[in-house]
Design a protein around this motif. Structure first.
Motif, short mmCIF file in Angstrom:
data_model
loop_
_atom_site.label_atom_id
_atom_site.label_comp_id
_atom_site.label_asym_id
_atom_site.label_seq_id
_atom_site.Cartn_x
_atom_site.Cartn_y
_atom_site.Cartn_z
N GLN A 7 0.73 -1.07 -0.04
CA GLN A 7 0.01 0.20 -0.02
C GLN A 7 0.97 1.34 0.21
O GLN A 7 1.48 1.60 0.82
N PRO A 8 0.87 1.92 -1.17
CA PRO A 8 1.64 3.54 -0.99
C PRO A 8 1.40 4.02 0.22
O PRO A 8 0.13 4.24 0.28
N LYS A 9 2.38 5.04 0.50
CA LYS A 9 2.17 5.79 1.78
C LYS A 9 1.59 7.21 1.15
O LYS A 9 2.21 7.41 -0.13
N ASN A 10 0.89 7.76 1.87
CA ASN A 10 0.70 9.16 1.48
C ASN A 10 1.81 10.41 1.68
O ASN A 10 1.86 10.66 3.02
N GLN A 26 -0.55 16.98 -2.11
CA GLN A 26 -0.81 15.85 -1.48
C GLN A 26 -0.28 14.62 -2.57
O GLN A 26 -0.09 14.88 -3.89
N HIS A 27 -0.43 13.37 -2.17
CA HIS A 27 0.03 12.27 -2.98
C HIS A 27 1.17 12.46 -3.95
O HIS A 27 1.16 12.17 -4.99
N VAL A 28 2.19 13.03 -3.22
CA VAL A 28 3.62 13.21 -3.68
C VAL A 28 4.43 11.78 -4.28
O VAL A 28 4.35 11.10 -3.24
N LEU A 40 19.40 15.63 -4.56
CA LEU A 40 18.95 14.60 -3.73
C LEU A 40 17.51 14.22 -4.23
O LEU A 40 16.91 15.15 -4.88
N LEU A 41 17.12 12.99 -4.24
CA LEU A 41 15.99 12.55 -4.54
C LEU A 41 15.27 12.06 -3.35
O LEU A 41 15.67 11.08 -3.01
N ILE A 42 13.94 12.39 -3.20
CA ILE A 42 13.30 11.96 -1.83
C ILE A 42 12.06 11.53 -2.38
O ILE A 42 11.19 11.82 -3.22
N MET A 43 11.83 10.05 -1.68
CA MET A 43 10.69 9.34 -2.05
C MET A 43 10.05 8.99 -0.64
O MET A 43 10.30 9.25 0.24
N GLU A 44 8.67 8.17 -0.70
CA GLU A 44 8.12 7.70 0.46
C GLU A 44 9.15 6.90 1.39
O GLU A 44 9.84 6.33 1.04
N ASP A 45 9.03 6.98 2.76
CA ASP A 45 9.72 6.44 3.68
C ASP A 45 11.28 6.97 3.74
O ASP A 45 12.07 5.88 4.13
N GLU A 62 0.86 12.71 -8.23
CA GLU A 62 0.03 11.89 -9.25
C GLU A 62 -0.48 12.70 -10.20
O GLU A 62 -0.76 12.32 -11.39
N ASP A 63 -0.95 13.94 -9.91
CA ASP A 63 -1.67 15.03 -10.84
C ASP A 63 -0.80 15.85 -11.39
O ASP A 63 -1.34 16.40 -12.51
N GLU A 64 0.14 16.46 -10.85
CA GLU A 64 1.01 17.68 -11.43
C GLU A 64 2.45 17.51 -10.97
O GLU A 64 2.98 16.89 -10.12
N VAL A 65 3.09 18.29 -11.63
CA VAL A 65 4.68 18.53 -11.56
C VAL A 65 4.81 19.95 -11.15
O VAL A 65 4.29 20.78 -11.69
#
Length: 93
Positions: A7-10, A26-28, A40-45, A62-65
């Motif tokens: 389950q992807p994190k928010n 939201q939902h980055v 630097l590249l930051i992702m969930e967790d 999910e929707d925009e950059v």
């Protein structure tokens, strides 16, 4: 634990600016920081991190950059919450 699905994190990003107020995204999926001294590249967790930026930030949801170029400020990432505080003008030292 067979049958358990990922389950992807928010991940949420907030950009604070005196001129533009607060923008929340939201939902980055990822945050890309290109500063003068590092990338630097930051992702969930991603591990907790605190730093200074003099360069560019891209926040992809999910929707925009959302892209900020040539900025100076400070950021913090902890518990899937990214905060970017922009300094409106950089004084040269």
């Amino acid at each position: 634990m067979a049958g358990r699905q990922y389950q992807p994190k928010n991940v949420t990003a907030r950009v604070y600016s005196i001129v533009n107020g607060v923008k929340e995204i939201q939902h980055v999926r990822l945050i890309r920081i290109k500063s003068r001294k590092y990338n630097l590249l930051i992702m969930e967790d991603y591990m907790p991190v605190l730093g200074e930026i003099d360069g560019d930030v891209t926040i992809q949801s999910e929707d925009e950059v959302f892209t900020l170029e040539g900025i100076y400020g400070f950021y913090m990432h902890q518990d899937n919450q990214f905060r970017l505080m922009l300094k409106e003008k950089r004084e040269e030292i």
